[in-house]
Design a protein around this motif. Structure first.
Motif, short mmCIF file in Angstrom:
data_model
loop_
_atom_site.label_atom_id
_atom_site.label_comp_id
_atom_site.label_asym_id
_atom_site.label_seq_id
_atom_site.Cartn_x
_atom_site.Cartn_y
_atom_site.Cartn_z
N ASP A 80 54.86 -3.30 -16.52
CA ASP A 80 54.29 -2.05 -15.87
C ASP A 80 55.11 -1.85 -14.47
N TYR A 87 62.87 3.68 -13.35
CA TYR A 87 61.70 4.47 -12.87
C TYR A 87 61.09 5.55 -13.57
N GLY A 88 59.97 5.19 -13.78
CA GLY A 88 59.15 6.20 -14.80
C GLY A 88 58.95 5.73 -15.95
N TYR A 89 59.90 4.74 -16.64
CA TYR A 89 59.52 4.05 -17.83
C TYR A 89 58.58 3.10 -17.16
N CYS A 90 59.01 2.31 -15.78
CA CYS A 90 57.91 1.72 -15.57
C CYS A 90 57.96 1.99 -14.10
N ASP A 91 57.02 1.35 -13.18
CA ASP A 91 57.08 1.57 -11.66
C ASP A 91 57.94 0.65 -11.21
#
Lengths: 433, 433
Positions: free
Chosen positions: B208, B226-230
């Motif tokens: 995540d 970034y955006g696919y996970c934090d």
């Protein structure tokens, strides 16, 4: 036509594939172009912003006309219905009241030997809020982005929004901005606006953070400026997931699914229910209500592509699906909604019961409508006051306290091969000190 | 040789230019290459990770040997000095104790007509921690990244770190990881490791959030996922700024400047003082102490390029400089350090008094040593528990409560042209409902 998927007859993998197959924008196709825009604005400032605004918005900007004036604001108030202004004010009061509750405090703790440790919280100084243009102005988006920053205590809030072909900003947007507390408003949009906010220009102050939704150019520009300033998350198409049992009202459920479907042809509206009867009633209601709604074409396309009614064996399966899908909006239209809340791991906002209709949250209830989409509720949060706050650690040690731990720190430093670190502790206890 | 800059004789702009001229990595030169690595790992999983590890680390990975085994962990404990293990445990206890104090609670508020609003806080489920390789292993970095996630309640912490040419991980890193509570450790580094964590592979769970420092390839990969996970922030070279008055100890101040200078030739060490006498004493001490320190070459280069002693007229000017520079580490070696804290707007961590030496914070005091660099303390915060927490809004409305505001919500929705939103409220009050 909304699909009915019977999960009892589906392979789990196929089911998830169908439901998780949400739209993903592929930034790589615009990455190079956006990098060029960002770098031009960074190097050339206003001149580049003017050039791109001419190119994309067909508007000739100057350092004089790019900022919205007091007169333009007054004019806006004359062109917006007074009743709407009052509604905007009441919405603002609710949003403010909710966000004030999010405020954290600075703290410190006193330890033995006079040690003090702590954490200072301070608002960011300047924040940039991006508001998309387009045909339908969204004043609610202005309120939801500006108010948390204002509540956090941000000193200056700078808004950017693209001008129409007439060089003007929609009056409702201006009224909402002024009511929410935006300090400066600039007529610019797209990647060039994000870059101007992140790096500053002759006219535009460099901001500490950029928030607000936008298209793929805006999102990609935010990605590229991240680190030069902070950014919020990336907003994808809107989504709703309704979990309903036989006590739910099919008419309400259908209406709420449709409220998200009208946003965008890419919006996803999904019902999960353990009642086959409800499933078919909602299907009929979706068709019945769509017929009299204004944005029929968008609704039909998004319901066809991303709408679904999933029949599950029991509520355990429903909750499993919620957690896998991590919906932006989740409605629990079940007999005991609060009994289910503890099981929900991933959701942007949870609406409980038959009267917490999702649009209530979009405008009025108080919680933020800027919510994580496309499954990012796994790790992102609703826009909140904390995102406009920066933290600073505080460490105060007495001679005695340092003396107690000096050997540990020296050993640790030396294990990392950092002898100057060890030296900094050692010199404090040399003879004569 | 450390420069002495007399701010009283400098133009303000020139002074800032000199002090703000910190190193900036230009990612654009590697962007395309990293995008290719990320996309290959995303599409081909393990196979791509193996290929890049062979190419960059000269190690042949397989699905069987890429994960650190129980035996390798046991082996590591046998190869690390027991005293160091005990120090690591005591450091861990302090770090844990401080971070526990950061924990926020879920909350709700009850309003009139049965309305309930709230905010649920939950830990992220899986977090990936990146630990750089290289010659000097940094176990403190492992503790500082893993412990906040653990305190937040993250269920699974997955660590990635590049193997040496012998295919092994440094035993101190393994011990620190195990003590801090990492659940799985994979032998992989660079952009390929970040991509593997963000998208998952046949062997590696999709996380995540990815945290941890790295080189330009690692940072660029983080930007792209970034955006696919934090992700956490981007870590640049270390920095220290010391504000000192005539009560400060020149020996201590010089030692602390040198402790940051030894990190990297790009590190910045700056003293600001209103005492000309102290300025020259510190200059002499810097030379004297450098002579006996281990990492002389790095220190000399970083002091030459990014070191400075700035003489100011008064402490007001010193504070102004601090806020403009927004240093990662700030030491206040002044008579009344707490009196100055309220004036500091931008700093990662503040060390107060003559005994809160910066290396104490790197290893032992408890606050996180992952701090915003390169001026990003304007908007970024020290790594903290809240960054491993996601929030969910909660909205519960009764029929009566919705009835009170229904006209407002309908009017607002219609002002945005969203008739299905208005419809969702309206159907709830149709005749017969």
């Amino acid at each position: 036509m909304i699909r009915i998927i019977d999960s009892r007859k589906e392979d789990d993998k196929d089911l998830l594939k169908k439901l998780l197959d949400r739209s993903q924008l592929d930034e790589s196709v615009v990455l190079q172009r956006v990098e060029e825009i960002v770098s031009n604005v960074r190097n050339k400032g206003n001149a580049a912003v003017f050039e791109y605004t001419k190119m994309f918005d067909k508007v000739y900007l100057t350092a004089e006309n790019m900022r919205v004036t007091k007169e333009e604001l007054d004019d806006a108030y004359n062109n917006v219905d007074n009743e709407l202004i009052e509604v905007i004010r009441r919405a603002k009061a609710n949003i403010e009241e909710y966000h004030v509750k999010q405020k954290e405090k600075s703290w410190f703790s006193t330890e033995k030997d006079g040690v003090i440790l702590g954490q200072i919280l301070r608002p960011l100084e300047i924040v940039g809020v991006y508001v998309p243009g387009g045909t339908a102005p969204l004043p609610s988006s202005v309120l939801m982005n500006v108010i948390p920053a204002k509540v956090a205590g941000v000193e200056k809030i700078v808004m950017a929004t693209p001008p129409g072909k007439d060089g003007k900003i929609n009056p409702v947007i201006l009224v909402a901005a002024n009511e929410a507390g935006a300090d400066e408003i600039y007529k610019m949009g797209g990647a060039q606006a994000i870059a101007a906010l992140a790096f500053g220009t002759e006219s535009i102050p460099k901001v500490d953070k950029v928030t607000g939704p936008g298209n793929i150019y805006v999102n990609t520009a935010k990605r590229l400026v991240y680190g030069y300033c902070d950014i919020d998350m990336f907003a994808g198409p809107s989504e709703i997931m309704v979990v309903a049992d036989k006590t739910a009202n099919a008419k309400f459920v259908a209406a709420d699914l449709l409220s998200q479907a009208e946003h965008d042809v890419l919006s996803a509206s999904v019902l999960v229910t353990d009642s086959e009867k409800l499933a078919y009633e909602v299907k009929n209601e979706v068709e019945r209500q769509t017929a009299y709604l204004g944005r029929k074409e968008i609704i039909n396309k998004s319901i066809d592509d991303y709408g679904a009614i999933v029949i599950v064996n029991d509520m355990e399966k429903a909750i499993e699906l919620v957690n896998q899908i991590a919906p932006e909006h989740l409605e629990l239209c079940v007999e005991e909604p609060f009994g289910m809340v503890g099981e929900i791991k991933n959701a942007g906002a949870i609406f409980l019961g038959n009267y917490a209709s999702e649009p209530l949250g979009d405008y009025f209830a108080g919680p933020n409508h800027v919510l994580p989409t496309s499954g990012t509720a796994r790790f992102f949060s609703p826009l909140n006051v904390g995102e406009f706050i920066k933290k600073t650690s505080l460490i105060s040690y007495s001679r005695k306290a340092l003396s107690n731990v000096k050997d540990d720190v020296i050993l640790f430093a030396e294990s990392e091969g950092l002898s100057a670190h060890a030296n900094a502790i050692r010199v404090r206890f040399e003879k004569g000190e």
